[in-house]
Design a protein around this motif. Sequence first.
Motif, PDB file in Angstrom:
ATOM      1  N   UNK A 174      78.507  12.441  14.116  1.00 24.56           N
ATOM      2  CA  UNK A 174      77.557  12.360  14.973  1.00 24.56           C
ATOM      3  C   UNK A 174      77.096  11.128  15.181  1.00 24.56           C
ATOM      4  N   UNK A 175      76.655  10.233  14.118  1.00 26.78           N
ATOM      5  CA  UNK A 175      76.374   8.989  14.094  1.00 26.78           C
ATOM      6  C   UNK A 175      77.303   7.839  14.677  1.00 26.78           C
ATOM      7  N   UNK A 176      78.643   8.204  14.586  1.00 23.40           N
ATOM      8  CA  UNK A 176      79.571   7.496  15.256  1.00 23.40           C
ATOM      9  C   UNK A 176      79.654   7.502  16.740  1.00 23.40           C
ATOM     10  N   UNK A 177      78.829   8.599  17.402  1.00 22.03           N
ATOM     11  CA  UNK A 177      78.960   8.744  18.755  1.00 22.03           C
ATOM     12  C   UNK A 177      79.816   9.900  19.108  1.00 22.03           C
ATOM     13  N   UNK A 178      80.507  10.592  18.362  1.00 28.79           N
ATOM     14  CA  UNK A 178      81.571  11.597  18.887  1.00 28.79           C
ATOM     15  C   UNK A 178      80.963  12.735  19.518  1.00 28.79           C
ATOM     16  N   UNK A 179      81.704  13.364  20.370  1.00 29.53           N
ATOM     17  CA  UNK A 179      81.042  14.463  21.019  1.00 29.53           C
ATOM     18  C   UNK A 179      81.470  15.537  20.150  1.00 29.53           C
ATOM     19  N   UNK A 180      80.808  17.111  20.350  1.00 34.17           N
ATOM     20  CA  UNK A 180      81.042  17.954  19.791  1.00 34.17           C
ATOM     21  C   UNK A 180      82.574  18.447  19.677  1.00 34.17           C
ATOM     22  N   UNK A 181      83.267  18.157  20.828  1.00 38.33           N
ATOM     23  CA  UNK A 181      84.794  18.496  20.990  1.00 38.33           C
ATOM     24  C   UNK A 181      85.516  17.672  20.100  1.00 38.33           C
TER      25      UNK A 181
END
Length: 229
Positions: A174-181
Motif C-alpha cells: 500500500x505504501x508503495x502506491x500499488x492498487x488492490x489489483x
Amino acid sequence: MNPPVFKPRLSTSYLIVDDHALVREGIVRVVTNTWPHAHLSHAASLHEANKLLAEPGASFDTVVLDLNLGDSDGIQTLKTLRAAAPMARVAVVSANNDLDLALACLHEGACAFIPKMGSIDHFVRGLQTLASGGTYFPRDLLAQAQQREGAPTGVQPVAAISLTPRQHEVLHLLLQGLTNTLIAQELGISAETVKLHVSAILRSYGVANRVQLLLVCAGQDDSTAPQTH
C-alpha cells in the motif's frame, strides 16, 4: 511460537530521472552512501526513462523522479511513469514545495515527496528514508496535510498497532502506491481479500483512506514498526 515479522524489501535497483546533472549526481551519492551495492541507472528525460523501463529484463525497485523535465511537466510526468512502472516505488523530488502538488503526488501513488528546496539535511534524510524502504513526507507540510485530509493528529504510535503478517505485507505494498489489483497479483491472493485487509489496516490506524495512512506513517519515527499478532 511468535508469528514471523514481515520485513519490507529494501530497494536494490534505482532509476534516477532528473534533467539537472548536478541533482542526479547528488541523489546517486546519497543512495550509494546508504546502500553501496545498489544498482543505479540515470535518465535526463521521461523518454529516456521509458526506454530504460522497456528494456528486456529491466527491473527497478525505486524510481526517483523530478516532475518537471524537458519533455514532460507536472503531475502528468508521475502518471506516465507509474503506468510504465506500476510495481516500482516512486519518490518525487520537486523544486515546488506546494501542498496541493504534494497531495496530488500521494493520490497518484508516490511513496515519498522530497522538496529540493530547504536544508540539505532534510533532502538527504528523505532519500535515506526511501533507500531504507520507508515513506517520506516533509514535516513542514505534514501538519497542513493532516488538516487538509482530515488525518487524525493523535494517532497511536506505529509500534502500538497490531497487524497480522499478511497485513504487514499488504501495508508495505500500500505504501508503495500499488492498487488492490496489483497487490493481489504480487501476493497471489484475490482482490477481494486484499480489500478486506486494506479495510482492517485503515481501521487499525484510525484513518479513512490511503493518503491519510501514508501521511500517518511518514509522520512516525522511522525506527518504529507495527507489531504482528
